[in-house]
Design a protein around this motif. Structure first.
Motif, mmCIF file in Angstrom:
data_model
loop_
_atom_site.group_PDB
_atom_site.id
_atom_site.type_symbol
_atom_site.label_atom_id
_atom_site.label_comp_id
_atom_site.label_asym_id
_atom_site.label_seq_id
_atom_site.Cartn_x
_atom_site.Cartn_y
_atom_site.Cartn_z
ATOM 1 N N UNK A 246 0.858 -1.187 0.000
ATOM 2 C CA UNK A 246 0.000 0.000 0.000
ATOM 3 C C UNK A 246 0.891 1.232 0.000
ATOM 4 N N UNK A 247 0.729 2.094 -1.015
ATOM 5 C CA UNK A 247 1.619 3.233 -1.223
ATOM 6 C C UNK A 247 0.961 4.525 -0.737
ATOM 7 N N UNK A 248 1.795 5.413 -0.172
ATOM 8 C CA UNK A 248 1.316 6.736 0.232
ATOM 9 C C UNK A 248 2.435 7.744 0.053
ATOM 10 N N UNK A 264 3.256 -5.357 2.293
ATOM 11 C CA UNK A 264 3.676 -6.440 1.403
ATOM 12 C C UNK A 264 4.205 -7.619 2.213
ATOM 13 N N UNK A 265 3.728 -8.824 1.886
ATOM 14 C CA UNK A 265 4.209 -10.049 2.523
ATOM 15 C C UNK A 265 4.504 -11.083 1.440
ATOM 16 N N UNK A 266 5.205 -12.159 1.838
ATOM 17 C CA UNK A 266 5.572 -13.209 0.884
ATOM 18 C C UNK A 266 5.688 -14.528 1.618
ATOM 19 N N UNK A 267 5.474 -15.630 0.919
ATOM 20 C CA UNK A 267 5.560 -16.944 1.553
ATOM 21 C C UNK A 267 6.970 -17.271 2.019
ATOM 22 N N UNK A 305 3.612 4.251 -8.503
ATOM 23 C CA UNK A 305 3.201 2.942 -7.994
ATOM 24 C C UNK A 305 4.445 2.217 -7.489
ATOM 25 N N UNK A 306 4.237 1.161 -6.707
ATOM 26 C CA UNK A 306 5.342 0.357 -6.189
ATOM 27 C C UNK A 306 4.957 -1.112 -6.280
ATOM 28 N N UNK A 307 5.939 -1.987 -6.574
ATOM 29 C CA UNK A 307 5.738 -3.435 -6.554
ATOM 30 C C UNK A 307 6.731 -4.068 -5.593
ATOM 31 N N UNK A 308 6.388 -5.237 -5.040
ATOM 32 C CA UNK A 308 7.252 -5.961 -4.107
ATOM 33 C C UNK A 308 7.929 -7.128 -4.818
ATOM 34 N N UNK A 309 9.170 -7.442 -4.408
ATOM 35 C CA UNK A 309 9.960 -8.514 -5.004
ATOM 36 C C UNK A 309 10.360 -9.521 -3.935
ATOM 37 N N UNK A 310 10.594 -10.797 -4.352
ATOM 38 C CA UNK A 310 11.198 -11.773 -3.450
ATOM 39 C C UNK A 310 12.507 -12.275 -4.050
ATOM 40 N N UNK A 311 13.203 -13.142 -3.314
ATOM 41 C CA UNK A 311 14.531 -13.598 -3.738
ATOM 42 C C UNK A 311 14.491 -14.399 -5.027
ATOM 43 N N UNK A 312 13.337 -14.999 -5.339
ATOM 44 C CA UNK A 312 13.223 -15.801 -6.555
ATOM 45 C C UNK A 312 12.927 -14.943 -7.778
ATOM 46 N N UNK A 313 12.798 -13.635 -7.597
ATOM 47 C CA UNK A 313 12.509 -12.754 -8.711
ATOM 48 C C UNK A 313 11.033 -12.576 -8.989
ATOM 49 N N UNK A 314 10.157 -13.156 -8.144
ATOM 50 C CA UNK A 314 8.724 -12.958 -8.305
ATOM 51 C C UNK A 314 8.360 -11.521 -7.938
ATOM 52 N N UNK A 315 7.465 -10.924 -8.720
ATOM 53 C CA UNK A 315 7.088 -9.525 -8.521
ATOM 54 C C UNK A 315 5.579 -9.404 -8.350
ATOM 55 N N UNK A 316 5.166 -8.638 -7.343
ATOM 56 C CA UNK A 316 3.743 -8.460 -7.091
ATOM 57 C C UNK A 316 3.121 -7.591 -8.180
ATOM 58 N N UNK A 317 1.803 -7.537 -8.196
ATOM 59 C CA UNK A 317 1.130 -6.572 -9.066
ATOM 60 C C UNK A 317 1.333 -5.185 -8.473
ATOM 61 N N UNK A 318 1.069 -4.168 -9.276
ATOM 62 C CA UNK A 318 1.338 -2.796 -8.837
ATOM 63 C C UNK A 318 0.397 -2.388 -7.707
ATOM 64 N N UNK A 319 0.908 -1.522 -6.859
ATOM 65 C CA UNK A 319 0.129 -0.987 -5.746
ATOM 66 C C UNK A 319 -0.912 0.007 -6.247
ATOM 67 N N UNK A 320 -1.622 0.597 -5.329
ATOM 68 C CA UNK A 320 -2.488 1.728 -5.649
ATOM 69 C C UNK A 320 -1.667 2.873 -6.242
ATOM 70 N N UNK A 321 -2.296 3.691 -7.075
ATOM 71 C CA UNK A 321 -1.621 4.834 -7.695
ATOM 72 C C UNK A 321 -1.707 6.038 -6.762
ATOM 73 N N UNK A 322 -0.562 6.676 -6.536
ATOM 74 C CA UNK A 322 -0.507 7.901 -5.737
ATOM 75 C C UNK A 322 -0.051 9.036 -6.640
#
Length: 463
Positions: A246-248, A264-267, A305-322
């Motif tokens: 969530x971006x602000x 942002x969280x990840x397994x 916008x901002x996206x989250x990454x994990x060590x495997x290179x997986x990227x979340x969908x974009x956050x809300x637009x600010x």
């Protein structure tokens, strides 16, 4: 009384074996002519100016009989097995050095590096433990400057994971001595190291990288690049993307916008973030929760916008637009000074603060070129506190595994090496977490040894 004596003897033998498995011995470089110490109690690579001495000798600082029966010194120049204290690279059984009758005990090294392997042997000449180190001999009395570059090393890879590559090299020589190495990834400088192996981290899974290494000497001469090797990181077994952050926005100036995010969280774990400005990638960051975008134009509206990454290179969908509109030229959005005071508190709303410096590293809010004094400092960590060490499913490495890791890497597992700390400093909260982790692991080792001692005592008492 007899049982107690047997227990004491067994405990002493056990303690000696335990100490041999965990400890590295120290050594003393000696002026063979005067039998005086030149470099005392070292257990790592050292440098000595041969212009400062004549003949030399080297001894192990082990001074207790019964720990090892013999000590074998191995170099390309000499191999000697010594059975009497002091255990010496050159020397007679009485510990005398220099000229003894027709024999001279010592050696006259030449400029260059001499690699030592020291083996501690039992009565059957089985190796108990092994130490390795290098003594680099220089001659500061040499009048002509050193302009000769080292020979190129030979590079190879010893393994890789999803995000790391293990590199190893050999063969680099120099007319004086090789001092360190530069590693290049895809033609770009990656890191400078002093040893002959390094683990490159922060890579992306299923990706091919090209690595080379160069050798350097004390004069700054750099060899040509080694052979290039291609390393393809392992495929990731983690295919789950992180959740959406969530971006602000918490402030802007004429040319900057302050962004922050959460949630942002990840397994497995979030490792970084990407910032997008008007749909284009603006910055790729580490595991942080705020960023100041710079270089903006006054009185202009931007979409972030901002996206989250994990060590495997997986990227979340974009956050809300600010949407952020920068201040008009000539002042802040409030029309006044960027400093404000309320109830005795002074605040600054125009970006980051530098004290004694105009350089503020990316993602930092405050940079101070000097000392700070404070009665108390609170660091609030986002990562887990190391009570997980005491969980039943915690994978505590054996002392043998820890010893092998230290012998290979030169530092404790999961701790930053001295080179990295020198270049990047330490994060106080994270370092305290790591230190507590090691203390709790040490506590588990002590409890294991206590159980073994009790078991040994019970066996002795039952005889």
């Amino acid at each position: 009384m007899k049982n107690k004596s047997l227990f004491l003897i067994a405990f002493c033998l056990f303690y000696h074996q335990l100490s041999l498995a965990q400890n590295t011995y120290t050594y003393t470089l000696i002026d063979a002519d005067n039998n005086t110490a030149l470099i005392s109690s070292f257990n790592t690579d050292v440098t000595w100016n041969i212009d400062n001495s004549g003949g030399l000798n080297l001894i192990s600082d082990l001074s207790v009989y019964g720990v090892a029966d013999k000590v074998r010194f191995i170099t390309t120049e000499n191999t000697r097995t010594e059975g009497a204290i002091p255990y010496a690279y050159y020397g007679d059984a009485s510990g005398a050095y220099g000229q003894q009758g027709p024999t001279y005990y010592g050696w006259f090294p030449t400029v260059g590096s001499l690699y030592f392997t020291v083996e501690y042997l039992d009565v059957n000449l089985n190796v108990i433990t092994t130490d390795t180190f290098t003594i680099t001999f220089i001659d500061n009395n040499t009048s002509s400057p050193d302009t000769e570059a080292p020979m190129a090393p030979t590079l190879s890879s010893t393994g890789e994971t999803e995000t790391t590559a293990d590199l190893f090299w050999s063969g680099a020589t120099d007319n004086v001595a090789v001092t360190d190495y530069n590693i290049y990834k895809d033609g770009v400088f990656e890191v400078n190291v002093s040893g002959s192996l390094h683990t490159v981290t922060g890579l992306t899974s299923s990706t091919t990288y090209s690595f080379t290494v160069t050798a350097l000497d004390a004069a700054g001469n750099e060899s040509v690049a080694s052979n290039a090797i291609l390393v393809t990181t392992d495929s990731s077994t983690d295919t789950q993307v992180p959740t959406v952050p969530t971006l602000s926005s918490n402030g802007e100036t004429e040319t900057t916008a302050n962004l922050s995010w959460s949630g942002a969280t990840d397994n497995v774990g979030v490792t970084g973030y990407k910032i997008f400005k008007d749909g284009a990638l603006e910055a790729t960051l580490g595991n942080v929760s705020s960023h100041t975008v710079t270089g903006l134009t006054a009185s202009t509206t931007y979409s972030f916008t901002v996206t989250a990454l994990d060590a495997a290179g997986n990227e979340s969908v974009a956050s809300n637009i600010v949407q952020v509109t920068t201040d008009s030229s000539g002042g802040s959005s409030g029309g006044g000074t960027v400093w404000s005071e309320s109830s005795g508190n002074i605040s600054y709303s125009a970006g980051n603060v530098g004290i004694g410096t105009s350089t503020i590293p990316n993602t930092y809010k405050l940079a101070v070129n000097g000392k700070i004094i404070s009665e108390e400092l609170k660091v609030q960590l986002q990562s887990a506190w190391p009570d997980y060490v005491f969980a039943k499913d915690y994978d505590l490495p054996s002392l043998e595994e820890v010893g092998k890791y230290i012998q290979k890497k030169g530092h404790l597992p999961n701790m930053p090496p001295a080179k990295e700390v020198k270049e990047n400093g330490i994060e106080v909260g994270e370092m305290n977490r790591l230190l507590l982790e090691k203390i709790e692991e040490l506590t588990l080792y002590i409890l294991q040894q206590e159980e073994r001692l009790k078991s040994l005592e019970n066996k002795i008492d039952n005889k």
